[in-house]
Scaffold this active site. Structure first.
Site, PDB file in Angstrom:
ATOM      1  N   GLN A 157       5.953  13.106  18.535  1.00  0.00           N
ATOM      2  CA  GLN A 157       4.875  12.124  18.688  1.00  0.00           C
ATOM      3  C   GLN A 157       4.164  12.206  20.032  1.00  0.00           C
ATOM      4  OE1 GLN A 157       7.654   8.883  16.966  1.00  0.00           O
ATOM      5  NE2 GLN A 157       5.633   8.226  16.349  1.00  0.00           N
TER       6      GLN A 157
ATOM      7  N   ARG B 101      14.087   6.229  26.479  1.00  0.00           N
ATOM      8  CA  ARG B 101      14.612   6.915  25.297  1.00  0.00           C
ATOM      9  C   ARG B 101      13.605   7.966  24.856  1.00  0.00           C
ATOM     10  NH1 ARG B 101      14.251   5.076  19.288  1.00  0.00           N
ATOM     11  NH2 ARG B 101      15.251   6.891  18.386  1.00  0.00           N
TER      12      ARG B 101
ATOM     13  N   HIS C 129      14.652  13.299  15.663  1.00  0.00           N
ATOM     14  CA  HIS C 129      13.667  12.284  15.278  1.00  0.00           C
ATOM     15  C   HIS C 129      12.708  12.956  14.284  1.00  0.00           C
ATOM     16  CE1 HIS C 129      11.816   8.273  16.735  1.00  0.00           C
ATOM     17  NE2 HIS C 129      11.053   8.664  15.729  1.00  0.00           N
TER      18      HIS C 129
ATOM     19  N   ASN D 277      17.536   9.404  14.461  1.00  0.00           N
ATOM     20  CA  ASN D 277      16.654   8.249  14.430  1.00  0.00           C
ATOM     21  C   ASN D 277      16.312   7.921  12.983  1.00  0.00           C
ATOM     22  OD1 ASN D 277      14.621   6.310  15.677  1.00  0.00           O
ATOM     23  ND2 ASN D 277      13.323   7.478  14.279  1.00  0.00           N
ATOM     24  N   GLU D 278      16.598   6.706  12.568  1.00  0.00           N
ATOM     25  CA  GLU D 278      16.162   6.173  11.278  1.00  0.00           C
ATOM     26  C   GLU D 278      16.376   7.120  10.102  1.00  0.00           C
ATOM     27  OE1 GLU D 278      12.186   4.664  11.385  1.00  0.00           O
ATOM     28  OE2 GLU D 278      12.655   3.205  12.938  1.00  0.00           O
TER      29      GLU D 278
ATOM     30  N   ASN E 238      16.612  -0.240  14.928  1.00  0.00           N
ATOM     31  CA  ASN E 238      15.163  -0.282  15.125  1.00  0.00           C
ATOM     32  C   ASN E 238      14.630  -1.393  14.237  1.00  0.00           C
ATOM     33  OD1 ASN E 238      15.717   2.085  16.463  1.00  0.00           O
ATOM     34  ND2 ASN E 238      14.293   3.353  15.296  1.00  0.00           N
TER      35      ASN E 238
ATOM     36  N   TYR F  56      11.215  -4.066  13.351  1.00  0.00           N
ATOM     37  CA  TYR F  56       9.811  -4.425  13.559  1.00  0.00           C
ATOM     38  C   TYR F  56       9.388  -5.689  12.823  1.00  0.00           C
ATOM     39  CZ  TYR F  56       9.114   0.251  15.547  1.00  0.00           C
ATOM     40  OH  TYR F  56       9.179   1.359  16.344  1.00  0.00           O
TER      41      TYR F  56
ATOM     42  N   GLU G  20      14.241   0.351  19.047  1.00  0.00           N
ATOM     43  CA  GLU G  20      12.786   0.312  18.858  1.00  0.00           C
ATOM     44  C   GLU G  20      12.386  -1.086  18.433  1.00  0.00           C
ATOM     45  OE1 GLU G  20      10.964   3.182  16.223  1.00  0.00           O
ATOM     46  OE2 GLU G  20      12.142   4.816  17.069  1.00  0.00           O
TER      47      GLU G  20
ATOM     48  N   TRP H 138       9.040   0.054  21.654  1.00  0.00           N
ATOM     49  CA  TRP H 138       8.322   1.185  21.048  1.00  0.00           C
ATOM     50  C   TRP H 138       6.851   0.852  21.065  1.00  0.00           C
ATOM     51  CZ3 TRP H 138       9.673   6.050  19.650  1.00  0.00           C
ATOM     52  CH2 TRP H 138       8.650   6.795  19.048  1.00  0.00           C
TER      53      TRP H 138
ATOM     54  N   GLU I 116       1.248   8.809  15.248  1.00  0.00           N
ATOM     55  CA  GLU I 116       1.937   7.832  14.424  1.00  0.00           C
ATOM     56  C   GLU I 116       2.124   8.383  12.995  1.00  0.00           C
ATOM     57  OE1 GLU I 116       3.758   5.345  14.966  1.00  0.00           O
ATOM     58  OE2 GLU I 116       3.790   4.405  13.005  1.00  0.00           O
ATOM     59  N   TRP I 117       2.775   9.541  12.899  1.00  0.00           N
ATOM     60  CA  TRP I 117       3.136  10.158  11.621  1.00  0.00           C
ATOM     61  C   TRP I 117       1.953  10.233  10.663  1.00  0.00           C
ATOM     62  CZ3 TRP I 117       7.073  12.717  13.127  1.00  0.00           C
ATOM     63  CH2 TRP I 117       7.973  12.171  14.046  1.00  0.00           C
TER      64      TRP I 117
ATOM     65  N   PHE J  72       0.745   2.275  18.931  1.00  0.00           N
ATOM     66  CA  PHE J  72       1.888   1.396  19.210  1.00  0.00           C
ATOM     67  C   PHE J  72       2.191   1.325  20.707  1.00  0.00           C
ATOM     68  CE2 PHE J  72       2.777   1.390  14.717  1.00  0.00           C
ATOM     69  CZ  PHE J  72       3.587   0.282  14.501  1.00  0.00           C
TER      70      PHE J  72
HETATM   71  C1  GBH Z   1       9.523   3.738  13.591  1.00  0.00           C
HETATM   72  O1  GBH Z   1       9.844   3.508  12.242  1.00  0.00           O
HETATM   73  C2  GBH Z   1       9.657   5.198  13.963  1.00  0.00           C
HETATM   74  O2  GBH Z   1      10.972   5.498  14.388  1.00  0.00           O
HETATM   75  C3  GBH Z   1       8.683   5.613  15.044  1.00  0.00           C
HETATM   76  O3  GBH Z   1       8.681   7.005  15.174  1.00  0.00           O
HETATM   77  C4  GBH Z   1       7.315   5.071  14.716  1.00  0.00           C
HETATM   78  O4  GBH Z   1       6.333   5.491  15.619  1.00  0.00           O
HETATM   79  C5  GBH Z   1       7.404   3.561  14.700  1.00  0.00           C
HETATM   80  O5  GBH Z   1       8.292   3.175  13.723  1.00  0.00           O
HETATM   81  C6  GBH Z   1       6.102   2.852  14.354  1.00  0.00           C
HETATM   82  O6  GBH Z   1       5.758   3.067  13.024  1.00  0.00           O
HETATM   83  O7  GBH Z   1       3.966   3.525   4.992  1.00  0.00           O
HETATM   84  O8  GBH Z   1       4.395   1.607   3.600  1.00  0.00           O
HETATM   85  O9  GBH Z   1       5.688   3.629   3.320  1.00  0.00           O
HETATM   86  C7  GBH Z   1       9.799   2.142  11.842  1.00  0.00           C
HETATM   87  C8  GBH Z   1      10.206   2.004  10.382  1.00  0.00           C
HETATM   88  C9  GBH Z   1       9.723   2.893   8.260  1.00  0.00           C
HETATM   89  C10 GBH Z   1       8.124   1.563   9.378  1.00  0.00           C
HETATM   90  C11 GBH Z   1       8.637   3.414   7.341  1.00  0.00           C
HETATM   91  C12 GBH Z   1       7.043   2.087   8.473  1.00  0.00           C
HETATM   92  C13 GBH Z   1       6.509   3.048   6.388  1.00  0.00           C
HETATM   93  C14 GBH Z   1       6.103   2.082   5.337  1.00  0.00           C
HETATM   94  N1  GBH Z   1       9.173   2.529   9.535  1.00  0.00           N
HETATM   95  N2  GBH Z   1       7.571   2.451   7.200  1.00  0.00           N
HETATM   96  S1  GBH Z   1       4.961   2.782   4.236  1.00  0.00           S
END
Ligand code: GBH
Length: 510
Positions: free
Chosen positions: A26, A83, A128, A175-176, A324, A326, A399, A449, A456-457, A465
């Site tokens: 990232q 981290r 990760h 991670n996750e 982690n 949110y 996170e 985080w 952001e993937w 973020f």
């Molecule tokens: C984290 O995941 C990651 O570890 C980190 O790399 C990332 O930047 C951060 O969150 C912020 O997103 O798109 O509706 O399928 C947090 C858990 C799991 C939250 C997957 C978002 C996708 C839902 N994430 N989820 S969806």
């Protein structure tokens, strides 16, 4: 100058670790520099339509070249814990131990040296999500679907412990795992993009080579748990005594409120939801088995079991419990036909309550709703499930953070004043404090985080973020946002009403 720390009650213990977090893919960029091998996220980015705006990790935040300034910035802000993750394919370009990239080793040594010189403790995640492409393949026994990966991951981990262990005292294996397991093999939304063709998506065969959303996430999870435990055993057998560090992993989970609190099935659904998301991974390494509710509800032998030897290997393979977190949803018990992880749970998650109102303000990310009490309840839930009279578990939040609605469209001058994010952190950290001081949970660390905006993937650079703004249009220049200024003050004084002044305002005045 008055010393505020001496005249007010510090709620968080003196050695509590407050920090910030990032991940290699990232932030690093330099994806082809100094012999780094490709990872499955480079491959995924190359597939048209999978990442917003066709964004890639080629440059990202260019942390590879800017790490010194970022570390200096953290030092100046009083950040004491950082981290980061290592890129497996930067260290081992083809994934395997026969091809070590000295330049990759040099890079991480330089980063670690700079952190230590700045008085910042490094916490390193080994994985990760950026698996070396050379290990992926498209078959149904490749990568995490087979068991060869256990030794491959162990070789990589062993090399890292041996090489960096004198500098790194806190290790995370994964991670996750839920995220790369379910999104990578269930919905197909993340790399490697496998799923049942025509289920969640229609392009599973072209992208991931195939898939089975009902089965593969369970197989992948099983191998990830064994990989984790094998690496932990290596650390304990060969390094921990001399190096004196700790090791664990970090699991993501939402929390939930019952949709209808007067309906016992909905009350139970909260438990089931967290069991399917969190205990799926944590129960095995504490109790040696998957949660009872998963065993009971997952049909057709889709959930593997651990042999007696495997149980011995996995049980106790952690020094702390990483979380982690949110957001929270409402959980409602529903009747479903079992087909995959999401329906196996028989829980429907929704952000909208029976009153038609959202559980909390919506972030920019469609999945993220601000619900501060959720973090306190989650800490209690984890403590209640895993602590005993003999062993109080240590919990660490690795996170926690938020995207601000509309931030993408803002000018820099607007974006640096991220009140929404400041309020998010105040609310969540206050609730975390209550989990410690009022509920007696042993939380020992907290990482925001993220240090800075980053890749952001599947949302690319569209969703931010960061507590620090990154200007992708102008050589990835960094600008501190109010959130990191607040956090900086808070870490030092524990004053939730800490005042701060953003230097960007002076810059535009002059
Ligand atoms: C984290 O995941 C990651 O570890 C980190 O790399 C990332 O930047 C951060 O969150 C912020 O997103 O798109 O509706 O399928 C947090 C858990 C799991 C939250 C997957 C978002 C996708 C839902 N994430 N989820 S969806």
């Amino acid at each position: 100058k008055q010393d505020f720390t001496s005249c007010r009650l510090m709620d968080f213990p003196a050695d509590f670790a407050f920090g910030t977090a990032t991940a290699a893919f990232q932030v690093e960029g330099a994806s082809k520099t100094d012999n780094r091998g490709p990872s499955i996220w480079d491959d995924f980015c190359a597939i048209p339509g999978r990442i917003a705006n066709g964004d890639t990790g080629e440059v990202a935040d260019d942390f590879y070249h800017k790490y010194q300034q970022d570390i200096l910035m953290m030092k100046n802000l009083g950040v004491k814990h950082f981290r980061l993750s290592f890129s497996w394919s930067r260290i081992l370009p083809t994934g395997t131990i026969d091809n070590v990239n000295q330049k990759g080793i040099d890079f991480y040594n330089n980063v670690l040296d700079a952190l230590i010189a700045a008085g910042i403790q490094p916490w390193v995640t080994l994985f990760h999500w950026d698996l070396p492409s050379a290990l992926q393949g498209k078959g149904s026994t490749d990568a995490w679907l087979g068991d060869k990966i256990i030794n491959q991951f162990n070789d990589y981990a062993d090399l890292c412990f041996k090489t960096f262990g004198p500098k790194v005292k806190r290790w995370l294996t994964f991670n996750e795992p839920w995220t790369f397991t379910w999104l990578g093999y269930g919905t197909g939304g993340n790399a490697p993009g496998r799923c049942t063709q025509g289920g969640y998506r229609n392009d599973c065969q072209t992208v991931g080579g195939g898939g089975d959303s009902g089965k593969e996430p369970y197989i992948v999870t099983h191998n990830v748990i064994l990989s984790h435990a094998t690496a932990v055993k290596t650390y304990r057998d060969k390094y921990q005594k001399d190096q004196g560090g700790q090791i664990g992993w970090t699991l993501n989970t939402d929390f939930a409120e019952p949709y209808d609190p007067s309906n016992p099935d909905d009350v139970k659904a909260v438990d089931t939801k967290v069991a399917f998301e969190f205990a799926w991974y944590m129960d095995p390494i504490v109790f040696g088995k998957y949660p009872d509710v998963m065993v009971a509800q997952i049909d057709n032998n889709r959930l593997p079991t651990f042999t007696a030897d495997q149980q011995k290997l996995i049980m106790g393979s952690y020094d702390f419990i990483g979380i982690n977190h949110y957001t929270s949803t409402y959980a409602k018990a529903v009747v479903t036909i079992d087909t995959d992880w999401s329906s196996d749970s028989k829980v429907w998650s929704t952000a909208t309550g029976p009153d038609g109102k959202l559980i909390g303000p919506q972030a920019q990310s469609p999945w993220l709703f601000v619900y501060p009490p959720g973090i306190r309840k989650l800490m209690k839930w984890v403590d209640a499930r895993y602590s005993t009279q003999q062993k109080k578990q240590q919990l660490i939040v690795f996170e926690n953070g938020v995207s601000v609605p509309g931030e993408t469209e803002m000018t820099i001058a607007q974006a640096v004043h991220d009140d929404f994010r400041v309020n998010f952190y105040k609310g969540y950290i206050q609730n975390l404090r209550d989990a410690i001081t009022l509920d007696g949970v042993d939380v020992v660390g907290y990482f925001a985080w993220s240090l800075m905006d980053n890749f952001e993937w599947d949302d690319g650079y569209n969703v931010r973020f960061g507590m620090v703004y990154v200007d992708y249009k102008n050589n990835q220049a960094r600008y501190v946002k109010d959130s990191i200024l607040w956090y900086s003050q808070f870490m030092q004084t524990q004053d939730f009403n800490a005042v701060y002044h953003n230097p960007y305002d002076d810059m535009i005045k002059n």
